[in-house]
Design an enzyme around this catalytic site. Structure first.
Site, mmCIF file in Angstrom:
data_model
loop_
_atom_site.group_PDB
_atom_site.id
_atom_site.type_symbol
_atom_site.label_atom_id
_atom_site.label_comp_id
_atom_site.label_asym_id
_atom_site.label_seq_id
_atom_site.Cartn_x
_atom_site.Cartn_y
_atom_site.Cartn_z
ATOM 1 N N ASP A 1 0.847 -1.189 0.000
ATOM 2 C CA ASP A 1 0.000 0.000 0.000
ATOM 3 C C ASP A 1 0.885 1.243 0.000
ATOM 4 O OD1 ASP A 1 -2.267 1.905 0.994
ATOM 5 O OD2 ASP A 1 -3.254 -0.027 0.722
ATOM 6 N N HIS B 1 -3.365 6.210 4.147
ATOM 7 C CA HIS B 1 -4.179 5.083 3.689
ATOM 8 C C HIS B 1 -3.600 3.761 4.152
ATOM 9 C CE1 HIS B 1 -5.713 2.112 0.749
ATOM 10 N NE2 HIS B 1 -6.799 2.853 0.758
ATOM 11 N N SER C 1 -11.397 -0.161 0.388
ATOM 12 C CA SER C 1 -10.041 -0.302 0.930
ATOM 13 C C SER C 1 -10.076 -0.681 2.397
ATOM 14 C CB SER C 1 -9.256 0.999 0.761
ATOM 15 O OG SER C 1 -8.916 1.222 -0.578
#
Length: 1342
Positions: free
Chosen positions: A755, A798, A961
């Protein structure tokens, strides 16, 4: 709504079962509050209302200790047993070695002595033979010499002495010749053994000395020869006695005595092999072998059907097992024919009976260990030799049960199935005779020149490289190519734009050329059964220009997929790559003066080559780029499977709107669909409780306050973090129960999060994050290593948020992840703008493979199909010794159907790829989430998820996600259970477990493959109790076995795959006394055979022995029973059985309400007081004229009948009324029910109401008399005939109204006054009067 229906139904059932509830309002209200608490469960914030929390947690932890620590306890017990065994064996080996050394020395002395004796004997025999043959000749020679010596006189003594000396010389010479002649004859004698190995010089000297010194030779020669032989023994050639040695060695081998030629290691291995063979024979013996091996404190006792390993004789004496119905030692195995359509059903059942014959109380915990699966695909083909199962089992490599994920990972292609290998050869992946065929469009040259030049330059055996052009179509013009470039799309039907593998006799290319449109499956790159579709040079140029437009970088990454089984570090491959690089550099330097050099990067074992192409090209010189690519291809075409420029990927958050990649339209492809949810047969299912009344009765009878507070106790035992924020996302996937069943995970299990990186210093991540040390196998520079691995700084937050969902630490701070005790590897490939390239993604996947990570999270994707990433993900199937790694991918946040507009890698069609959509708090797919009933597998919470972000902070994010990490965490719990059991599962099997244990979601439209929510408890429980091959009910995970009690454990089996599956059911036994250190395990071997092609295969009976369960049956564990039963009462588990049960309960509730209302109504009418009040309410003082007139008519009719029939109405009714009007007439007008007015028979109305005129009543009687003559049918139709003339009267509204006006009453005013005084009105009650009154009422109303 369904929640309310279900809870109300349960309340009503409890109300029906318990009559005392009617008299206990507080109890009833408390139950309503309990259900209301359950309804609010989804939004609750945990709190702590227990005063003595410390002691409570201690007790609760002790209760769950066998579940939490059973694997650790079992592992330590096994470790202790091996240490003691090793120590005992070491001591025994030392004693044995000492004995062996003494024996060896003794044997060596004996051998040496025997050698000396044999050698001495052989020499003596030869010497004696020679001496015997030479003795006569030597005597003659000596006789001549002695005669010469005795003759002559003394004066001649000197002359004689000289003569004697000369004669002795002659005699010596003749003696030498005589001995040599005898030895020569001896060599020719065939009866002499080993005559060629004898030392004849030595024999010559011995014979000569013996003959010369005949008198003293016998003693001196014998002693001298022995000493000389001992001195010369070590120098002499041992080969003189080879035959003797060979016989001795053979004798020793036959007796099992180690010889001097054997090494010590060989001796140890030989002894260990003997032990293994002996132990194997004991464990698999069908005879009654009651052998007792006490290795220190560990006792191993082998029975017919099972083995007990314990550290106490109490367990051996107290616990007995009946496993004859299930053990492979007794029944050989359970044969279940494999059926693809029925492989998810558990069809066969057996029992294990566990008994406690002692005085102690034991805790029992069940698990499975050491599973092995042998794929029989192709083994029993007709052309191949058939082997027995014993021979096949010997070929299976035994896996080590420790350090399963340690070391460096690689790709292992050896376990490819026969079909996969055939497909690979057809694709050209592993076939050196398969070549790449280029379909090149050259606008500057004609087709013939292209074909000639390429056929001359590139050919390989029988394969040809054809530059095929469509002669009927012109090559796309520069303008058309420019328009296509601006539109970010390509022409699907341009067959010139592809590179394909094909053989000389293959017609697939021809079929592809003829096929057009989306219906042609060959156009789909996801179809693994088709040929590999490769981009041609023109497409690569378009990719280059497109990337140049979107990303202003100095270099672009050209990724080449090399064949998987190549060794890129070999000398040959290094030379090939360097030569290709030099040729490319040479070409660039010829055309660009500012160019310096080309750099490249390789990734092994994933075998990708990335060449960094400088941004020297544009629309004006793209022909140069095309030629450069052709040069590169000509150098590497024998080793390349595919090539393309890097693509761009983005993260999936709900605020993402615009897609940055070009949309490369692809035909929709049917996704690899997992098996539908069918975990158990109805007979053996946990879900059977939905259709069984017994759980409902148990639920209704749950009056024990302790049991009713179990859920509250469990919630308070959970980590402290869960009380500080809403845990709806963890609650609905049932993570809490999963923790109680199998703990928080295992540190040896690694989850690779590819990621945007992670905050490695975050307080909730630092304990679980693992930073791999730099390794040359990563094949990256130090700067790149720091960027991706060592310090993956998360600029967007994120990656940190995703990592916290998977494995946030349970440290009483912040949040906690789905699997709080696993190892996390965070790799950065997304930049600060939430975008990343396929080159970095592939490098990250390569690092995951090298670190043996079985789970990879991908909360990112793109609508552009990237062949390179496709092949990289495909090769994840061959990690972990062929077991494969799981890739969990987010489905996307654009509310699109992935079946039509796929996003990658979520829609890659591989069995180890799992696509996840988002679900909201309302148990509906999130409005932003992508879906697809052929491409999205499962649902997980993705709406308003609270997790970690950089700088020790926390935040709520929304998106798919956030959904994918939940599935990753559940997968990590499954892998942890498998690690504790000592094996690595197949990636496909792990995903099948997630699918089959998922919770069904009710929806009006099918949005995903299974329309189900991931279920952590079900997945862990299924893995804990045997996986998809074998299952036991939830209640038997843990229970108590008291004195004199038995436990019948049902086990169900399924033919999950085609082959042979073996495992051990392990029953851990722990005394209830927490201070006791007694521990034991029962190992029951199981075998399931599903391949019908195995010789002598015959299906086993579906059911085994019949057992009777009596009052001695042990009870289930209370807390565990609540967890198991919670599937029924959990408001989030929407299964089809649950829906059916809810609907049935709802209708039962409605029926109960209806019956209750009728009962209460009848009770109310039977009440005297309430009936009087009801009658009073019928007389309303104030009414309109119409209603007033009706009430007057009713009262006058009642008065009339009293005058007509007299005071004794009951006696005169039938006599007057029935006779006058007739029986049939009375029934015709019995149109409604009659109220019971009997209780008012003593009321006299004569003084209250004026008598009506007799004339009015006579009119009524005459009408009835006329109707008496007509039939029932006409009367019901409302017809009336007047007298004998049968004149018809019309009963219309007008006539009825006119008739009503004909009735006249006297003293109308006084009657009204009397009516107002309704309290004084009492109507005479008689059944007959009431019947007649109501009949007349109906008639008048008509």
């Amino acid at each position: 709504m369904l929640n309310i229906i279900y809870v109300v139904s349960l309340i009503l059932i409890k109300f029906i079962f318990y009559k005392e509830c009617n008299n206990n309002n507080n109890y009833y209200l408390s139950n309503i509050e309990l259900y209301n608490y359950k309804l609010r469960k989804r939004n609750r914030i945990l709190n702590n209302n227990i005063n003595d929390r410390k002691s409570f947690l201690s007790d609760l932890e002790q209760n769950y200790k066998p579940l939490f620590d059973i694997y650790e306890l079992s592992a330590n017990f096994e470790k202790r047993r091996k240490e003691l065994e090793k120590k005992t064996k070491g001591e025994e080996n030392e004693i044995e070695k000492k004995k062996e050394n003494d024996l060896e020395e003794k044997k060596e002395n004996e051998i040496e002595k025997k050698k000396e004796n044999d050698l001495e004997k052989e020499y003596n025999d030869v010497i004696n033979l020679l001496e015997l043959s030479l003795s006569s000749e030597y005597k003659e020679l000596n006789a001549d010499v002695s005669n010469n010596d005795n003759s002559g006189h003394e004066e001649n003594n000197k002359h004689k002495l000289n003569k004697k000396n000369s004669s002795n010389y002659k005699n010596d010479k003749s003696l030498d010749e005589l001995i040599k002649g005898a030895i020569l004859k001896l060599k020719q004698n065939p009866n002499i053994k080993n005559k060629n190995m004898l030392d004849y010089d030595k024999i010559f000297k011995i014979i000569k000395e013996k003959l010369i010194n005949k008198n003293l030779a016998s003693n001196k020669i014998k002693g001298g020869d022995n000493e000389k032989l001992k001195e010369e023994k070590k120098q002499s050639d041992i080969s003189t006695n080879v035959e003797v040695k060979k016989d001795i060695i053979n004798d020793q081998l036959n007796k099992g005595i180690p010889t001097k030629i054997e090494n010590k290691d060989d001796m140890i291995n030989k002894e260990s092999n003997k032990e293994d063979i002996t132990n194997e024979g004991k464990s698999n013996s069908l005879n009654n072998l009651n052998t007792l091996n006490n290795d220190g404190n560990i006792i191993t006792k082998v029975y017919d059907h099972y083995t007990i390993v314990t550290n106490s004789n109490d367990i051996l004496n107290d616990i007995s097992i009946d496993a004859s119905d299930i053990s492979k030692n007794s029944i050989g195995g359970i044969n279940i024919p494999f059926n693809e359509n029925d492989n998810s059903s558990f069809t066969h059942q057996r029992y294990i009976v566990l008994s406690n014959n002692g005085e102690k109380k034991y805790k029992i915990v069940l698990m499975t260990k050491n599973p092995k699966f042998m794929d029989m695909d192709g083994i029993y083909d007709e052309e191949e030799k058939k082997e027995s199962l014993i021979e096949l089992n010997q070929k299976v490599n035994k896996e080590e049960n420790t350090n399963l994920y340690d070391g460096t990972g690689t790709l292992y292609y050896g376990k490819k199935s026969k079909k996969e290998k055939e497909n690979t050869q057809q694709k050209g992946g592993n076939n050196p005779n398969v070549d790449i065929n280029i379909l090149n469009n050259n606008n500057n040259n004609n087709n013939n020149n292209n074909n000639n030049s390429n056929n001359n330059s590139n050919s390989m055996n029988d394969e040809e490289i054809n530059y095929n052009n469509n002669n009927n179509k012109e090559s796309p013009s520069m303008f058309r190519r420019f328009i296509n470039f601006l539109s970010f799309s390509g022409n699907e039907n341009e067959t010139e734009d592809t590179l394909i593998y094909h053989n000389k006799n293959d017609n697939s290319y021809k079929n592809k050329k003829e096929g057009t449109g989306k219906n042609n499956d060959n156009n789909d790159p996801n179809n693994n059964n088709n040929k590999k579709i490769l981009l041609n040079v023109d497409k690569l140029v378009d990719q280059y220009l497109l990337n140049l437009k979107n990303n202003h970088t100095s270099k672009q990454e050209l990724i080449l997929v090399l064949k998987g089984e190549l060794d890129l570090h070999s000398k040959n491959m290094k030379n090939v790559i360097n030569n290709a690089k030099k040729n490319l550099e040479k070409y660039f330097k010829e055309h660009f003066k500012e160019f310096d050099k080309i750099s490249y990067d390789i990734s092994t074992p994933i075998n990708f080559l990335c060449i960094f192409i400088p941004t020297l090209f544009d629309m004006n010189n793209m022909d140069l780029l095309k030629q450069a690519l052709l040069i590169l291809h000509n150098d590497l075409h024998e080793y390349v499977e595919n090539w393309s420029f890097s693509s761009t990927y983005h993260t999936y958050e709900a605020d993402y709107i615009k897609e940055q990649d070009s949309v490369y339209d692809r035909s929709p492809k049917k996704k690899y669909i997992k098996a539908s949810k069918k975990l158990y047969n109805n007979k053996y299912s946990f879900l059977n409780k939905f259709l069984n009344i017994e759980p409902l009765i148990l639920f209704a009878k749950k009056l024990n306050s302790k049991r009713s507070n179990i859920e509250k106790e469990i919630l308070n035992f959970l980590p402290k973090e869960l009380r500080d924020y809403s845990t709806w996302n963890l609650s609905i996937i049932r993570v809490f129960n999963a923790w109680f069943l199998a703990g928080y995970g295992n540190k040896n299990v690694k989850v690779c999060v590819v990621d945007s990186g992670a905050d490695i210093k975050h307080v909730d991540l630092n304990g679980n994050l693992y930073i791999p040390e730099y390794n040359e196998k990563y094949e990256m520079t130090q700067d790149f290593y720091n960027f991706m691995v060592k310090n993956p700084t998360d600029a967007s937050g994120h990656g940190t948020h995703v990592t916290g969902i998977i494995g946030g630490v349970a440290n009483d701070l912040g949040v906690v992840g789905v699997a709080p005790n696993i190892t996390l590897i965070s790799l950065r490939f997304i930049d600060g703008k939430k975008y990343g390239g396929s080159f970095h993604a592939i490098k990250a996947l390569n690092v995951c493979i090298l670190n043996k990570a079985p789970i990879i999270n991908a909360s990112w994707g793109s609508s552009h199909f990237d062949v390179n990433l496709h092949l990289a993900v495909e090769r994840l199937k061959y990690t972990l010794n062929g077991k494969g790694s799981v890739l969990i991918a987010a489905s996307g946040n654009k509310s699109n159907d992935n079946d039509i507009s796929p996003l990658y890698p979520a829609t890659f069609t591989f069995p180890h790829v799992y696509s996840v959509a988002s679900i909201s708090r309302n148990f509906e797919i999130s409005p932003f989430s992508n879906y697809g009933h052929k491409s999205v597998h499962i649902l997980a919470p993705g709406h308003h998820i609270y997790s970690t972000i950089p700088n020790n902070s926390y935040k709520i994010f929304t998106g798919t996600s956030m959904a994918a990490p939940h599935v990753c965490g559940v997968s990590a719990l499954v892998y942890s259970v498998c690690y504790n059991q000592g094996f690595i599962p197949q990636a496909e099997e792990v995903l099948d477990i997630l699918t089959r244990t998922s919770i069904k979601i009710i929806s009006t439209k099918k949005r995903t493959i299974n329309d189900s929510l991931v279920n952590a408890e079900g997945a862990v429980l299924t893995t804990l109790l045997g996986g998809l091959w074998m299952q036991m009910d939830c209640y038997f995970v843990k229970f108590n076995l008291e004195k004199g009690k038995k436990k019948h454990i049902p086990v169900v089996f399924s033919a999950y795959k085609k082959g042979v599956y073996e495992t051990d059911i392990v029953i851990a036994i722990i005394p209830i006394d927490g201070k006791s250190k007694i521990y034991g395990e029962i190992h029951i071997p199981i075998k399931i055979v599903t391949d019908v092609n195995i010789p002598n295969f015959q299906e086993s009976p579906r059911r085994g022995k019949n057992y009777t369960i009596d009052s001695n049956e042990a009870q289930h564990d209370e807390v565990l029973s609540y967890i198991c039963e919670n599937a029924l009462y959990n408001l989030y588990e929407y299964d089809s059985h649950y829906l059916l049960a809810s609907v049935i309960l709802f209708f039962l509730a409605l029926l109960s309400i209806f019956v209750g209302m009728i009962y209460m109504k009848s009770r109310k009418h039977s009440d005297k007081k309430c009936s009087k009040n009801l009658m009073k309410s019928n007389y309303i003082p104030e009414m309109d004229d119409g209603m007033e007139e009706t009430q007057q008519l009713q009262q006058e009719r009642r008065q009339y009948f009293r005058e007509l029939f007299g005071e004794n109405l009951e006696k005169n009714y039938d006599q007057h009324f029935v006779q006058d009007f007739g029986q049939d007439f009375r029934q015709d007008f019995k149109l409604g029910s009659t109220p019971d007015l009997k209780q008012y028979s003593d009321i006299d109305l004569q003084n209250k109401i004026q008598q009506p005129e007799r004339k009015t009543v006579k009119i009524i009687i005459n009408n009835f008399e006329d109707r008496k003559k007509e039939t029932k049918r006409r009367l019901l139709k409302g017809l009336n005939y007047d007298g004998e003339n049968a004149k018809k009267h019309d009963f219309t509204n007008e006539s009825i109204s006119n008739s009503r006006k004909n009735f006249k009453f006297s003293n109308n005013t006084e009657m009204k006054k009397n009516t107002i005084k309704s309290e004084d009105v009492k109507i005479a009650s008689d059944d007959n009067v009431n019947k007649a009154m109501n009949q007349l009422d109906d008639m008048f109303m008509k």
